[in-house]
Scaffold this motif. Structure first.
Motif: not given
Length: 64
Positions: A18-30
């Motif tokens: 989820c941290g990797g997906l959030a970084k890729y999408l530019g979203w907040d990981s939480d």
């Protein structure tokens, strides 16, 4: 610069998916984790767990 989908060792709770997906999408990981858990629960949890496990093994881990 090309973005690559990778698991993050620095922003992880289980495997960094989820941290990797959030970084890729530019979203907040939480927020992404919360959305992922809610969608998994609302879809009887099995598909969400299966997708997470597949991504865990398919996504390479980010190197420092």
């Amino acid at each position: 610069m090309e973005k690559k989908l990778k698991r993050t060792p620095s922003d992880k709770m289980i495997a960094g998916v989820c941290g990797g997906l959030a970084k890729y999408l530019g979203w907040d990981s939480d927020k992404l984790r919360l959305i992922y858990v809610l969608v998994s629960i609302l879809s009887a949890a099995f598909p969400g767990i299966l997708v997470y496990l597949i991504l865990w093994f398919v996504m390479p881990e980010e190197e420092f």
